[in-house]
Design a protein around this motif. Structure first.
Motif, PDB file in Angstrom:
ATOM      1  N   GLY B 157     -25.678  -1.210  18.923  1.00  0.00           N
ATOM      2  CA  GLY B 157     -25.487  -2.791  19.535  1.00  0.00           C
ATOM      3  C   GLY B 157     -24.369  -2.737  20.602  1.00  0.00           C
ATOM      4  N   ASP B 158     -23.565  -1.967  20.715  1.00  0.00           N
ATOM      5  CA  ASP B 158     -22.767  -2.114  22.006  1.00  0.00           C
ATOM      6  C   ASP B 158     -23.287  -1.833  23.192  1.00  0.00           C
ATOM      7  OD1 ASP B 158     -20.766  -2.011  19.921  1.00  0.00           O
ATOM      8  OD2 ASP B 158     -20.082  -0.250  20.134  1.00  0.00           O
ATOM      9  N   ILE B 159     -22.829  -2.268  23.947  1.00  0.00           N
ATOM     10  CA  ILE B 159     -22.958  -2.054  25.511  1.00  0.00           C
ATOM     11  C   ILE B 159     -22.381  -1.168  26.303  1.00  0.00           C
ATOM     12  CG2 ILE B 159     -23.412  -3.582  27.543  1.00  0.00           C
ATOM     13  CD1 ILE B 159     -23.749  -5.890  25.895  1.00  0.00           C
ATOM     14  N   LEU B 160     -23.182  -0.189  26.781  1.00  0.00           N
ATOM     15  CA  LEU B 160     -22.630   0.806  27.646  1.00  0.00           C
ATOM     16  C   LEU B 160     -22.772   0.137  29.236  1.00  0.00           C
ATOM     17  CD1 LEU B 160     -21.919   3.892  28.326  1.00  0.00           C
ATOM     18  CD2 LEU B 160     -24.300   4.378  28.507  1.00  0.00           C
ATOM     19  N   ARG B 161     -21.759   0.275  29.904  1.00  0.00           N
ATOM     20  CA  ARG B 161     -21.648   0.165  31.163  1.00  0.00           C
ATOM     21  C   ARG B 161     -21.180   1.326  32.171  1.00  0.00           C
ATOM     22  NH1 ARG B 161     -18.578  -3.696  33.900  1.00  0.00           N
ATOM     23  NH2 ARG B 161     -20.025  -4.168  35.264  1.00  0.00           N
ATOM     24  N   SER B 162     -22.122   1.797  32.818  1.00  0.00           N
ATOM     25  CA  SER B 162     -21.843   2.970  33.555  1.00  0.00           C
ATOM     26  C   SER B 162     -21.843   2.753  35.228  1.00  0.00           C
ATOM     27  CB  SER B 162     -22.886   4.256  33.452  1.00  0.00           C
ATOM     28  OG  SER B 162     -22.998   4.743  31.922  1.00  0.00           O
ATOM     29  N   LYS B 163     -21.013   3.354  35.856  1.00  0.00           N
ATOM     30  CA  LYS B 163     -20.974   3.085  37.250  1.00  0.00           C
ATOM     31  C   LYS B 163     -20.872   4.481  37.926  1.00  0.00           C
ATOM     32  CE  LYS B 163     -18.195  -0.283  38.663  1.00  0.00           C
ATOM     33  NZ  LYS B 163     -16.919  -1.080  39.139  1.00  0.00           N
ATOM     34  N   VAL B 164     -21.688   4.625  39.076  1.00  0.00           N
ATOM     35  CA  VAL B 164     -21.809   5.604  39.753  1.00  0.00           C
ATOM     36  C   VAL B 164     -21.273   5.510  41.195  1.00  0.00           C
ATOM     37  CG1 VAL B 164     -23.113   7.494  40.678  1.00  0.00           C
ATOM     38  CG2 VAL B 164     -23.832   6.438  38.518  1.00  0.00           C
ATOM     39  N   HIS B 165     -20.554   6.203  41.904  1.00  0.00           N
ATOM     40  CA  HIS B 165     -19.895   5.987  42.963  1.00  0.00           C
ATOM     41  C   HIS B 165     -20.062   7.300  43.734  1.00  0.00           C
ATOM     42  CE1 HIS B 165     -16.918   4.349  46.073  1.00  0.00           C
ATOM     43  NE2 HIS B 165     -16.496   5.529  46.147  1.00  0.00           N
ATOM     44  N   GLY B 166     -20.022   7.081  45.233  1.00  0.00           N
ATOM     45  CA  GLY B 166     -20.293   8.207  46.072  1.00  0.00           C
ATOM     46  C   GLY B 166     -21.611   8.684  46.405  1.00  0.00           C
TER      47      GLY B 166
END
Lengths: 182, 251
Positions: B157-166
């Motif tokens: 139920g938790d929300i994962l936020r992933s961010k990719v850069h580069g």
């Protein structure tokens, strides 16, 4: 002889991704209209894509049609989950758009039908139905907009659209080798 | 057939008022005939839209429902105390599957991100993942908890936020238990663009191990082939593709 539209080359992962992402606008339009709110619509599209991400079955020739079927099944599940009323409804509810429904007829083999086929089939419609259908389907005009443009009541737009679609289905059924459904 | 069946076309066109539309949605699961007719209407529409549906991918509005909901929920909790923390940088590939120290509960972080998320709803959903300058590949993530939780753990139920850069091209994949593809950006409705970054917001739906993989390259990166495990997908990648990997245990 009707030519089969070529489907995507599903052997290439790139084409699968392109096929899925290319269908998103269409799925989103359908979902937004039916769900009534953008958040649920986007969840519906997302769930559809999640199902599709497991792979396009080899027998699928038309990815868009396949995705639309997934979307419809999920939408019915969504409706079932949100159901807030008993299934036996009072029949005296207000129904502004009552139209005469015909008995179920056969469906054309939609996956073979192109946009050109649809346009050609509209030539078979009576002008009053054809113009409403074209405004709605190809110009995405609202009922209100169509009513204003043609100078007819809004409810008449719905009635004409319904008749146009049923007639169109008959035309397409006659033109494409179609399976009979009870 | 009931009186409700006669609303099908108007419902399909989105022209019923809210109450009537809700009533039709209640009716639909109970009526096989309406389901069949609706199927025909939908198929007809996509056949009629085949030419116009090929819109440019970067013209698609994001309308990320989950992001919008998170933003709405956050906005509702605007008076709640928040502990804003920077997005944690993911360790290199092959690192421990345990949550990184310091990656504790960030419940409430989104209070301050609400305007950002609301703005993100107007951004393109799909994008090419290109940037002008490149740079090293970076993967970051955070967990938004859906309820009370022990510090440093993720739950269903938790929300994962992933961010990719580069990198010039980049993709982001999420696998569950190393074999089930859960998300593949950019071809995923949960992906969005945040400046030059690619952001994925994903609800963790199952207990087990999620693996987030960011890939970057100067060349286009193909999407994962259906059915393959994560290790197989990574082994099949061509040279010149960089990767970052992070495991997340969900209780």
């Amino acid at each position: 002889m009707v030519e089969q539209p070529e489907g995507p080359d599903r052997s290439a992962p790139e084409s699968q991704g392109a096929a899925l992402s290319g269908a998103v606008p269409m799925l989103k339009r359908l979902a937004e209209r039916m769900c009534g709110n953008p958040a649920d619509a986007m969840d519906l599209v997302q769930d559809t894509l999640e199902r599709a991400a497991h792979g396009i079955p080899p027998e699928v020739r038309n990815v868009r049609a396949w995705l639309t079927t997934i979307l419809q099944h999920l939408f019915i599940d969504y409706c079932r989950a949100k159901n807030r009323r008993p299934s036996h409804e009072p029949i005296d509810d207000k129904h502004e758009y009552v139209t005469q429904l015909e008995a179920d007829g056969p469906e054309p083999e939609w996956t073979r039908i192109t946009v050109a086929d649809i346009r050609n089939a509209t030539d078979e419609l009576e002008p009053v139905y054809r113009e409403v259908y074209l405004l709605r389907t190809f110009e995405h005009r609202s009922y209100e907009d169509i009513a204003r443009k043609l100078g007819i009541p809004r409810v008449t737009v719905g009635t004409r659209l319904h008749r146009a679609r049923n007639k169109l289905r008959e035309v397409l059924v006659a033109r494409f080798a179609l399976e009979d459904k009870p | 057939m009931t009186a409700r069946c006669t609303d099908l076309d108007v419902f399909f066109d989105g022209e019923l008022d809210a109450d009537q539309a809700a009533a039709f949605r209640d009716h639909l699961p109970t009526c096989e005939r309406c389901q069949r007719v609706l199927h025909g209407r939908m198929q007809e529409e996509i056949a009629a839209q085949a030419d116009t549906a090929a819109e440019p991918a970067d013209a698609i509005p994001i309308a990320n429902a989950r992001a919008a909901r998170a933003a709405a929920a956050s906005a509702a909790a605007i008076n709640a105390p928040a502990t804003s923390a920077p997005v944690a940088a993911a360790p290199p590939a092959g690192s421990s599957s345990k949550p990184a120290p310091g990656r504790g509960s960030r419940r409430g972080v989104l209070v301050y991100l609400a305007p950002v998320l609301a703005a993100a709803a107007a951004l393109p959903l799909f994008f090419l993942g290109k940037r002008d300058d490149g740079g090293p590949l970076e993967l970051a993530f955070e967990i938004e908890h859906s309820g009370p939780t022990a510090r440093g753990t993720a739950h269903v139920g938790d929300i994962l936020r992933s961010k990719v850069h580069g990198e010039r091209h980049r993709v982001l994949w999420v696998y569950f238990e190393g074999h089930e593809l859960v998300a593949a950006c950019p071809n995923d409705a949960r992906c969005s663009a945040d400046g030059n970054d690619m952001v994925l917001q994903l609800t963790l739906k199952q207990r087990g191990q999620y693996t987030v993989v960011a890939l970057g390259s100067d060349d286009a990166i193909p999407p994962p082939a259906p059915g393959g495990t994560l290790d197989e997908q990574l082994a099949a990648l061509s040279a010149g593709i960089h990767s970052k990997r992070q495991n997340i245990e969900v209780d």
